[in-house]
Write a protein that holds these residues in place. Structure first.
Motif, PDB file in Angstrom:
ATOM      1  N   ALA A   1      -3.423   4.640   3.625  1.00  0.00           N
ATOM      2  CA  ALA A   1      -2.708   3.325   3.268  1.00  0.00           C
ATOM      3  C   ALA A   1      -1.197   3.447   3.282  1.00  0.00           C
ATOM      4  O   ALA A   1      -0.364   2.471   3.623  1.00  0.00           O
ATOM      5  CB  ALA A   1      -3.307   2.933   1.658  1.00  0.00           C
ATOM      6  N   ALA A   2      -0.827   4.695   2.647  1.00  0.00           N
ATOM      7  CA  ALA A   2       0.690   4.750   2.729  1.00  0.00           C
ATOM      8  C   ALA A   2       1.265   4.878   3.905  1.00  0.00           C
ATOM      9  O   ALA A   2       2.404   4.282   4.142  1.00  0.00           O
ATOM     10  CB  ALA A   2       0.831   6.139   1.726  1.00  0.00           C
ATOM     11  N   GLU A   3       0.496   5.379   4.927  1.00  0.00           N
ATOM     12  CA  GLU A   3       1.176   5.484   6.046  1.00  0.00           C
ATOM     13  C   GLU A   3       1.199   3.995   6.846  1.00  0.00           C
ATOM     14  O   GLU A   3       2.154   3.620   7.507  1.00  0.00           O
ATOM     15  CB  GLU A   3       0.047   6.266   7.129  1.00  0.00           C
ATOM     16  N   LEU A   4       0.074   3.137   6.491  1.00  0.00           N
ATOM     17  CA  LEU A   4       0.110   2.119   6.880  1.00  0.00           C
ATOM     18  C   LEU A   4       1.261   1.004   6.227  1.00  0.00           C
ATOM     19  O   LEU A   4       1.919   0.266   7.239  1.00  0.00           O
ATOM     20  CB  LEU A   4      -1.107   1.260   6.580  1.00  0.00           C
ATOM     21  N   ARG A   5       1.487   1.215   5.162  1.00  0.00           N
ATOM     22  CA  ARG A   5       2.773   0.322   4.677  1.00  0.00           C
ATOM     23  C   ARG A   5       3.813   1.009   5.015  1.00  0.00           C
ATOM     24  O   ARG A   5       5.013   0.084   5.133  1.00  0.00           O
ATOM     25  CB  ARG A   5       2.774   0.833   2.986  1.00  0.00           C
ATOM     26  N   ARG A   6       4.186   2.256   5.321  1.00  0.00           N
ATOM     27  CA  ARG A   6       5.328   2.717   5.930  1.00  0.00           C
ATOM     28  C   ARG A   6       5.472   1.976   7.427  1.00  0.00           C
ATOM     29  O   ARG A   6       6.548   1.905   7.783  1.00  0.00           O
ATOM     30  CB  ARG A   6       5.222   4.264   6.129  1.00  0.00           C
ATOM     31  N   ASN A   7       4.314   2.042   7.928  1.00  0.00           N
ATOM     32  CA  ASN A   7       4.589   1.496   9.491  1.00  0.00           C
ATOM     33  C   ASN A   7       4.859   0.120   9.333  1.00  0.00           C
ATOM     34  O   ASN A   7       5.834  -0.519  10.280  1.00  0.00           O
ATOM     35  CB  ASN A   7       3.123   1.380  10.265  1.00  0.00           C
ATOM     36  N   ASP A   8       4.492  -0.743   8.326  1.00  0.00           N
ATOM     37  CA  ASP A   8       4.595  -2.293   8.236  1.00  0.00           C
ATOM     38  C   ASP A   8       6.163  -2.464   7.764  1.00  0.00           C
ATOM     39  O   ASP A   8       6.850  -3.225   8.326  1.00  0.00           O
ATOM     40  CB  ASP A   8       3.817  -2.761   7.135  1.00  0.00           C
ATOM     41  N   THR A   9       6.916  -1.387   6.874  1.00  0.00           N
ATOM     42  CA  THR A   9       8.178  -1.606   6.258  1.00  0.00           C
ATOM     43  C   THR A   9       8.935  -1.235   7.630  1.00  0.00           C
ATOM     44  O   THR A   9       9.958  -1.901   7.766  1.00  0.00           O
ATOM     45  CB  THR A   9       8.317  -0.564   5.479  1.00  0.00           C
TER      46      THR A   9
END
Length: 337
Positions: A1-9
């Motif tokens: 999930a953190a990875e996903l948020r970072r990618n979105d950011t």
């Protein structure tokens, strides 16, 4: 999930940067379009100013051209007017010259015809001038008067001399029977006509004697009721003559003897008398306004009034009727009479 948020950011960050770049490019494009519009506006303004200046130049050229054309037209008109005036003057001079030649020819023919008729008249009846009866005398007088009216001054003098040479100018015929009675002899030089100092001059009553000349002559004829305007009398003796009711305006009298002459009612306005003897003459009603008297002897004259002295424009060395010597007009006073 953190990875996903970072990618979105990261994607969001990348998208914002792309949007900024697009906005920057859009602003640059808008700025370029504004610059293009400004350049276009300036170009239009320059074109408008150039057009205005060109119109002013064209108007000035047209105005200058009209002025030049007007000035050229005025010069041509002035030249034409001057040339036309010269032609008119030349034509008038030619006309006057031809008219004068015709007049001279006409006057010459009239004079020649008169001389021939006079010669034929005297020759036909085979009589001397002194023996003319009243009918022939009237015929000569009438023909002479008519002819004198048609002639110029030169030929009038010649005609009068013809009468003198034919012995028709004598004192035998008096008053209205005189040859020159009521005739037009203006401009006649009587001193060139009569070459006999002691000749008995004929009566010339009621004649037109304007601009005539009497110099170095002696006669006592009747010249009453005649017109002598601007005439010249010099070295003349007219003692015992009659010049009453004559008009002598603007005439000149010099070294002349008028003793015992009747001047009653004569008009001597603006005349000049110099070295004149007028002893015992008649001066009743004589007009002397603006007349000049120098060395004039009026001793014994009848009818001379103080008012006549006051009407003079100049007077010096004048002997008045009572013997008083008037040295200048300012000395005139009632006691001198």
């Amino acid at each position: 999930a953190a990875e996903l948020r970072r990618n979105d950011t990261e994607r969001a960050q990348k998208q914002r940067e792309e949007d900024k770049e697009i906005a920057r490019l859009q602003r640059e494009e808008d700025k370029k379009r504004e610059e293009d519009r400004e350049i276009a506006r300036q170009q239009r303004a320059d074109d408008k100013e150039n057009a205005r200046l060109q119109r002013e130049v064209d108007l000035k050229i047209a105005r200058d051209k009209r002025i030049q054309e007007y000035e050229l037209t005025e010069k041509e008109h002035s030249l034409y007017q001057s040339q036309r005036a010269h032609e008119i003057v030349f034509a008038q001079e030619n006309y006057i010259r031809e008219f004068m030649l015709e007049e001279i020819h006409y006057s010459g023919n009239i004079l020649l015809t008169y001389q021939r008729e006079l010669s034929a008249l005297l020759g036909e009846f085979q009589i001397k001038p002194d023996d003319l009866d009243r009918t022939l005398l009237f015929t000569v007088q009438m023909r002479t008067r008519t002819t004198l009216q048609l002639l110029d001054t030169t030929r009038r003098t010649i005609l009068v001399r013809t009468l003198f040479q034919a012995n028709l100018l004598n004192d035998k015929w008096k008053k209205h029977m005189a040859i020159l009675y009521n005739a037009n002899v203006s401009g006649v030089q009587f001193d060139q006509v009569i070459d006999r100092p002691s000749y008995k001059f004929p009566d010339i009553e009621r004649a037109d004697l304007r601009y005539t000349s009497f110099r170095s002559m002696s006669f006592g004829a009747r010249l009453d009721h005649s017109i002598f305007i601007q005439s010249d009398f010099a070295f003349v003796s007219m003692a015992d003559g009659n010049m009453s009711n004559g008009s002598f305006i603007d005439s000149v009298f010099e070294t002349t003897n008028f003793d015992r002459v009747d001047f009653s009612g004569a008009d001597f306005r603006r005349c000049t008398f110099r070295n004149i003897s007028m002893v015992n003459c008649s001066m009743f009603g004589v007009k002397l306004q603006e007349t000049k008297l120098f060395y004039v002897n009026l001793f014994g004259c009848m009818g001379f009034q103080i008012e006549q002295i006051y009407s003079l424009s100049a007077a010096n060395k004048v002997t008045l009727p009572n013997g008083t010597l008037l040295h200048s007009q300012e000395e005139t006073d009632d006691h001198i009479f």
